[in-house]
Write a protein that holds these residues in place. Structure first.
Motif, PDB file in Angstrom:
ATOM      1  N   TYR A 113     -45.344 -56.485  14.758  1.00  0.00           N
ATOM      2  CA  TYR A 113     -44.579 -55.519  13.971  1.00  0.00           C
ATOM      3  C   TYR A 113     -45.488 -54.809  12.962  1.00  0.00           C
ATOM      4  O   TYR A 113     -45.402 -53.587  12.779  1.00  0.00           O
ATOM      5  CB  TYR A 113     -43.447 -56.236  13.249  1.00  0.00           C
ATOM      6  N   ASP A 127     -44.752 -62.401  16.251  1.00  0.00           N
ATOM      7  CA  ASP A 127     -43.853 -61.252  16.207  1.00  0.00           C
ATOM      8  C   ASP A 127     -44.107 -60.392  14.974  1.00  0.00           C
ATOM      9  O   ASP A 127     -44.069 -59.161  15.042  1.00  0.00           O
ATOM     10  CB  ASP A 127     -42.389 -61.721  16.226  1.00  0.00           C
ATOM     11  N   GLU A 152     -40.576 -67.278  21.691  1.00  0.00           N
ATOM     12  CA  GLU A 152     -41.555 -67.329  20.603  1.00  0.00           C
ATOM     13  C   GLU A 152     -42.879 -67.939  21.015  1.00  0.00           C
ATOM     14  O   GLU A 152     -43.918 -67.703  20.387  1.00  0.00           O
ATOM     15  CB  GLU A 152     -40.990 -68.083  19.394  1.00  0.00           C
TER      16      GLU A 152
END
Length: 313
Positions: free
Chosen positions: A121, A117, A284
């Motif tokens: 980002y 993640d 996740e």
């Protein structure tokens, strides 16, 4: 049952592998997006500083040293780990550097040990489309291992996005078989579903067809998310060649994540059972925890409890 191993594998009570606490585990050209092409320099600088500050030298394979006045890595250490000049990295942290390339961003993600993640980002705030994942995660988080072990009266198992079975608890062996006796590269639910021999009436069951259809729709979604994954491509190619039914369903191009379904099973030892097959997505890791949930107070719940008592005795 759609998720079962070939005949003879399910329904046998065997000891689980030693040392697992009752759970068995398996071994094993982007462009820029529209509206995502702006480099947010200040946000990128803040993010790099925060990730550098949280990372201990030992985690990055560096010596701790004795003169560190602040926590985290030094700028020159990040630059060294990422293979870039210290001046270039300092300018990025000061919000005045050039637009970093995808190669630079990938190197920074590796140097700073970013999660999936965090990596996505980083790319987005740098004005780049998020990198594609190479393939489904097969790493089983410790928390999921403990959860499976704790579900002593509920059959449950974990699969990746390609439906490779990664881990299971002891009650699950009564339904998916003793998987510790099956090679890790053969523990695929969709391959079992379409390559095994079944009675002619098997596919007349609307619940079986619904299970198959939603599984293939979920597999196609994974096929789109992981275009570079060789295992998924080979599975699809194999089943297109050996299963006309799979080929017909695949040709419908349905795409979507698995949804819960009610299953009715005539188990050879436990008799008729009815339970909800609940599919819990693990964001996740992009894995699925599949749980067989009986109605409270039902005959199926009582049967599950009897099996749990036999397993634990």
């Amino acid at each position: 049952m759609p998720s079962s191993l070939p005949a003879g594998a399910a329904g046998r009570e065997r000891p689980t592998e030693a040392g697992t606490g009752g759970t068995t585990f398996a071994g094993r050209g982007c462009g820029k997006l529209e509206g995502m092409t702006t480099l947010r320099r200040a946000e990128l600088a803040d993010f790099l500083r925060s990730r550098r500050a949280r990372l201990r030298p030992a985690e990055a394979g560096l010596p701790e040293g004795v003169r560190r006045r602040t926590p985290g890595l030094r700028r020159q250490e990040v630059a060294q780990l990422a293979g870039m000049s210290i001046d270039y990295y300092i300018r990025l942290e000061q919000g005045r550097g050039p637009h970093p390339s995808r190669q630079v961003l990938a190197a920074l993600a590796r140097a700073l040990l970013l999660t999936r993640d965090e990596r996505a980002y980083l790319f987005r705030i740098a004005g780049e489309s998020a990198p594609e994942s190479a393939g489904p995660s097969r790493e089983v988080p410790d928390g999921l291992r403990h959860l499976l072990d704790a579900m002593t009266e509920t059959p449950a198992y974990l699969v990746d996005a390609a439906y490779e079975v990664l881990a299971w608890n002891r009650l699950a062996t009564w339904f998916v078989g003793e998987l510790s006796a099956v090679p890790a590269d053969e523990r695929n639910m969709i391959r079992w579903m379409f390559s095994r021999t079944v009675p002619g009436s098997y596919w007349n069951d609307p619940e079986v067809l619904r299970f198959a259809r939603t599984s293939i729709a979920d597999l196609r979604a994974a096929y789109g998310r992981y275009p570079a994954d060789r295992a998924i491509a080979e599975l699809v190619t194999e089943l297109l060649g050996v299963s006309p039914r799979f080929a017909a369903l695949w040709a419908e191009h349905e795409v979507g994540e698995r949804r819960p379904t009610v299953k009715r099973v005539a188990h050879p030892e436990l008799g008729p059972l009815e339970f909800e097959c609940r599919v819990l997505h693990v964001p996740e890791t992009d894995q699925r925890l599949i749980v067989y949930v009986p109605e409270p107070g039902s005959a199926t719940q009582a049967a599950f409890r009897r099996v749990a008592e036999r397993v634990d005795s």
